[in-house]
Structures are given as C-alpha cells and as structure tokens.
Motif scaffolding. Structure first.
Motif, PDB file in Angstrom:
ATOM      1  N   LEU A  42      11.566 -39.694  36.598  1.00 37.47           N
ATOM      2  CA  LEU A  42      11.133 -39.965  38.206  1.00 37.47           C
ATOM      3  C   LEU A  42      10.391 -41.084  38.429  1.00 37.47           C
ATOM      4  N   ARG A  43       9.494 -41.291  37.397  1.00 33.42           N
ATOM      5  CA  ARG A  43       8.671 -42.596  37.525  1.00 33.42           C
ATOM      6  C   ARG A  43       9.463 -43.938  37.582  1.00 33.42           C
ATOM      7  N   LYS A  44      10.387 -43.866  36.796  1.00 36.96           N
ATOM      8  CA  LYS A  44      11.444 -44.930  36.572  1.00 36.96           C
ATOM      9  C   LYS A  44      12.302 -45.014  37.787  1.00 36.96           C
ATOM     10  N   ALA A  45      12.819 -43.997  38.516  1.00 40.30           N
ATOM     11  CA  ALA A  45      13.819 -44.106  39.492  1.00 40.30           C
ATOM     12  C   ALA A  45      12.864 -44.526  40.723  1.00 40.30           C
ATOM     13  N   THR A  46      11.455 -44.121  40.751  1.00 42.51           N
ATOM     14  CA  THR A  46      10.908 -44.503  41.946  1.00 42.51           C
ATOM     15  C   THR A  46      10.197 -46.033  42.082  1.00 42.51           C
ATOM     16  N   GLN A  47      10.154 -46.602  40.779  1.00 37.21           N
ATOM     17  CA  GLN A  47       9.649 -47.852  40.573  1.00 37.21           C
ATOM     18  C   GLN A  47      11.127 -48.631  40.649  1.00 37.21           C
ATOM     19  N   PHE A  93      24.645 -37.635  31.986  1.00 35.30           N
ATOM     20  CA  PHE A  93      23.954 -36.420  31.261  1.00 35.30           C
ATOM     21  C   PHE A  93      22.790 -36.942  30.164  1.00 35.30           C
ATOM     22  N   HIS A  94      21.561 -36.262  30.394  1.00 33.36           N
ATOM     23  CA  HIS A  94      20.729 -36.701  29.418  1.00 33.36           C
ATOM     24  C   HIS A  94      20.666 -35.539  28.544  1.00 33.36           C
ATOM     25  N   PHE A  95      21.174 -35.587  27.346  1.00 33.31           N
ATOM     26  CA  PHE A  95      20.956 -34.685  26.249  1.00 33.31           C
ATOM     27  C   PHE A  95      19.931 -34.578  25.252  1.00 33.31           C
ATOM     28  N   ASN A  96      19.612 -33.414  24.736  1.00 28.97           N
ATOM     29  CA  ASN A  96      18.721 -33.401  23.789  1.00 28.97           C
ATOM     30  C   ASN A  96      17.147 -33.528  24.516  1.00 28.97           C
ATOM     31  N   VAL A  97      16.837 -33.364  25.603  1.00 27.06           N
ATOM     32  CA  VAL A  97      15.458 -33.213  26.056  1.00 27.06           C
ATOM     33  C   VAL A  97      14.544 -32.475  25.375  1.00 27.06           C
ATOM     34  N   PRO A  98      13.549 -32.772  24.594  1.00 21.42           N
ATOM     35  CA  PRO A  98      12.908 -31.770  24.164  1.00 21.42           C
ATOM     36  C   PRO A  98      11.937 -30.955  24.844  1.00 21.42           C
ATOM     37  N   GLN A  99      11.383 -31.801  25.732  1.00 29.13           N
ATOM     38  CA  GLN A  99      10.360 -31.294  26.683  1.00 29.13           C
ATOM     39  C   GLN A  99      10.564 -31.792  28.301  1.00 29.13           C
ATOM     40  N   PHE A 100      11.241 -30.586  28.997  1.00 28.96           N
ATOM     41  CA  PHE A 100      11.675 -31.085  30.181  1.00 28.96           C
ATOM     42  C   PHE A 100      10.529 -31.621  31.366  1.00 28.96           C
ATOM     43  N   LEU A 101       9.352 -31.101  31.360  1.00 32.06           N
ATOM     44  CA  LEU A 101       8.478 -31.545  32.251  1.00 32.06           C
ATOM     45  C   LEU A 101       7.957 -33.018  32.196  1.00 32.06           C
ATOM     46  N   PRO A 102       7.613 -33.389  30.544  1.00 38.29           N
ATOM     47  CA  PRO A 102       7.165 -34.820  30.403  1.00 38.29           C
ATOM     48  C   PRO A 102       8.260 -35.886  30.890  1.00 38.29           C
ATOM     49  N   TYR A 103       9.595 -35.467  30.395  1.00 33.76           N
ATOM     50  CA  TYR A 103      10.793 -36.283  30.202  1.00 33.76           C
ATOM     51  C   TYR A 103      11.018 -36.471  31.917  1.00 33.76           C
ATOM     52  N   ALA A 104      10.923 -35.483  32.685  1.00 34.21           N
ATOM     53  CA  ALA A 104      11.341 -35.331  34.057  1.00 34.21           C
ATOM     54  C   ALA A 104      10.363 -36.485  34.735  1.00 34.21           C
ATOM     55  N   CYS A 105       9.148 -36.298  34.471  1.00 34.45           N
ATOM     56  CA  CYS A 105       8.274 -37.303  35.094  1.00 34.45           C
ATOM     57  C   CYS A 105       8.250 -38.575  34.659  1.00 34.45           C
ATOM     58  N   ARG A 106       8.757 -39.008  33.544  1.00 36.07           N
ATOM     59  CA  ARG A 106       9.037 -40.273  32.945  1.00 36.07           C
ATOM     60  C   ARG A 106      10.211 -40.776  33.923  1.00 36.07           C
ATOM     61  N   PHE A 139       0.449 -36.171  34.984  1.00 40.43           N
ATOM     62  CA  PHE A 139       1.035 -36.648  33.808  1.00 40.43           C
ATOM     63  C   PHE A 139       0.530 -38.060  33.513  1.00 40.43           C
ATOM     64  N   ASP A 140       0.427 -38.767  34.534  1.00 43.04           N
ATOM     65  CA  ASP A 140      -0.172 -40.282  34.387  1.00 43.04           C
ATOM     66  C   ASP A 140      -1.621 -40.350  35.538  1.00 43.04           C
ATOM     67  N   PRO A 141      -2.477 -40.341  34.791  1.00 43.49           N
ATOM     68  CA  PRO A 141      -3.823 -40.494  35.649  1.00 43.49           C
ATOM     69  C   PRO A 141      -3.773 -41.875  36.358  1.00 43.49           C
ATOM     70  N   GLY A 142      -3.176 -43.090  36.047  1.00 42.01           N
ATOM     71  CA  GLY A 142      -3.258 -44.336  36.603  1.00 42.01           C
ATOM     72  C   GLY A 142      -2.220 -44.407  37.861  1.00 42.01           C
ATOM     73  N   LEU A 143      -1.429 -43.660  38.007  1.00 39.86           N
ATOM     74  CA  LEU A 143      -0.175 -43.626  38.592  1.00 39.86           C
ATOM     75  C   LEU A 143       0.186 -42.211  39.654  1.00 39.86           C
ATOM     76  N   PHE A 144       0.276 -42.631  40.971  1.00 38.94           N
ATOM     77  CA  PHE A 144       0.686 -41.324  41.686  1.00 38.94           C
ATOM     78  C   PHE A 144       2.051 -41.513  41.941  1.00 38.94           C
ATOM     79  N   LEU A 145       2.791 -40.453  41.993  1.00 39.12           N
ATOM     80  CA  LEU A 145       4.346 -40.253  42.058  1.00 39.12           C
ATOM     81  C   LEU A 145       4.301 -39.517  43.555  1.00 39.12           C
TER      82      LEU A 145
END
Length: 146
Positions: free
Chosen positions: A21-26, A6-19, A50-56
């Motif tokens: 997913l980036r970590k998971a794919t790495q 459980f990832h609690f207290n996520v303030p903004q879902f979209l930026p958090y989800a992107c980070r 969300f990250d101009p230098g990286l394509f997920l």
C-alpha cells in the motif's frame, strides 16, 4: 480489461500489505482493500504504526463519504465494495473469489499466503481469471527476498 496479479508466498500479510500500500500510494494509485472485517481492522491498526516516519492516509468503508473520497486507501469487506469510490487498484485478501464488481478496477492484486489451503484456493481463482482471458502476472514474494 482488469489486469490480475497474484502475489504468492506472502509470509506475513499485514507487513506485506502495508509495504504494498505504501508503494501504491507513492505511485499515486487509489486503492481498495477487500478482506474480512477482522482482517481490515488489523490492517487499519498496522497502517498507523508500521512506519513511524510515514503516514498512509486510509479509512474504513463506514467512514463518511467525504473522507472515503479523499483517502487514497479504503478498507472494505466484500459486502460493502460499492462504498469505495476508487477503481484504480483492488487488493483482495481472501480465500474466495473477489466480490462482483472487481471487473471495474484497472488492476486486481491477489495476496496468497504460504498456507497450502490458501494456495489451493488461489489456483481456483487463477483458473477462473485465465478461463475468462484476464491478463495475469505471477509474483513470487519468496523469490524476491533471496
């Protein structure tokens, strides 16, 4: 048995989800994100910018099978979970229980906002998993920022 985090207290879902997913794919994980269609479309858009230098690499559940099988991230509503060929990680972004079939994933990550209603729903899901003996961890996103 599926490991539940459980990832609690996520303030903004979209930026958090992107980070996340980036970590998971790495880490070479193949991920299925389960959410409502409107949330998935917002995430799809955010993943492109969300990250101009990286394509997920990712796709929606209704992409052709050959695209879904090659994309490390598949975005799907609960009703179309079987459309995703991946079973490494499921990221669940919703208030109810994840769809039947979540047990086939090695890991399940529940995203929980700071909204009290969302937190109450998450407590119910936590109890459900605990009652069934799933190994669980809790990650407080707000504590990680301080």
């Amino acid at each position: 048995m599926t490991e539940v985090a459980f990832h609690f207290n996520v303030p903004q879902f979209l930026p958090y989800a992107c980070r996340l997913l980036r970590k998971a794919t790495q880490a070479k994980a193949q991920v299925t994100v389960v959410a409502s269609e409107s949330e998935l479309k917002g995430l799809d858009t955010q993943l492109w910018s969300f990250d101009p230098g990286l394509f997920l690499p990712h796709c929606l559940w209704d992409a052709p099978e050959h695209v879904r099988s090659r994309s490390p991230i598949v975005l799907t509503p609960a009703s179309a979970l079987s459309a995703s060929p991946h079973r490494d990680v499921m990221v669940h972004w919703g208030t109810g229980m994840p769809p039947a079939g979540f047990e086939s994933f090695a890991r399940l990550i529940e995203l929980v906002s700071t909204d009290e209603a969302d937190r109450v729903n998450a407590r119910g899901r936590w109890k459900h998993y605990a009652d069934r003996g799933y190994p669980m961890t809790r990650y407080d996103v707000s504590a990680a920022k301080s």
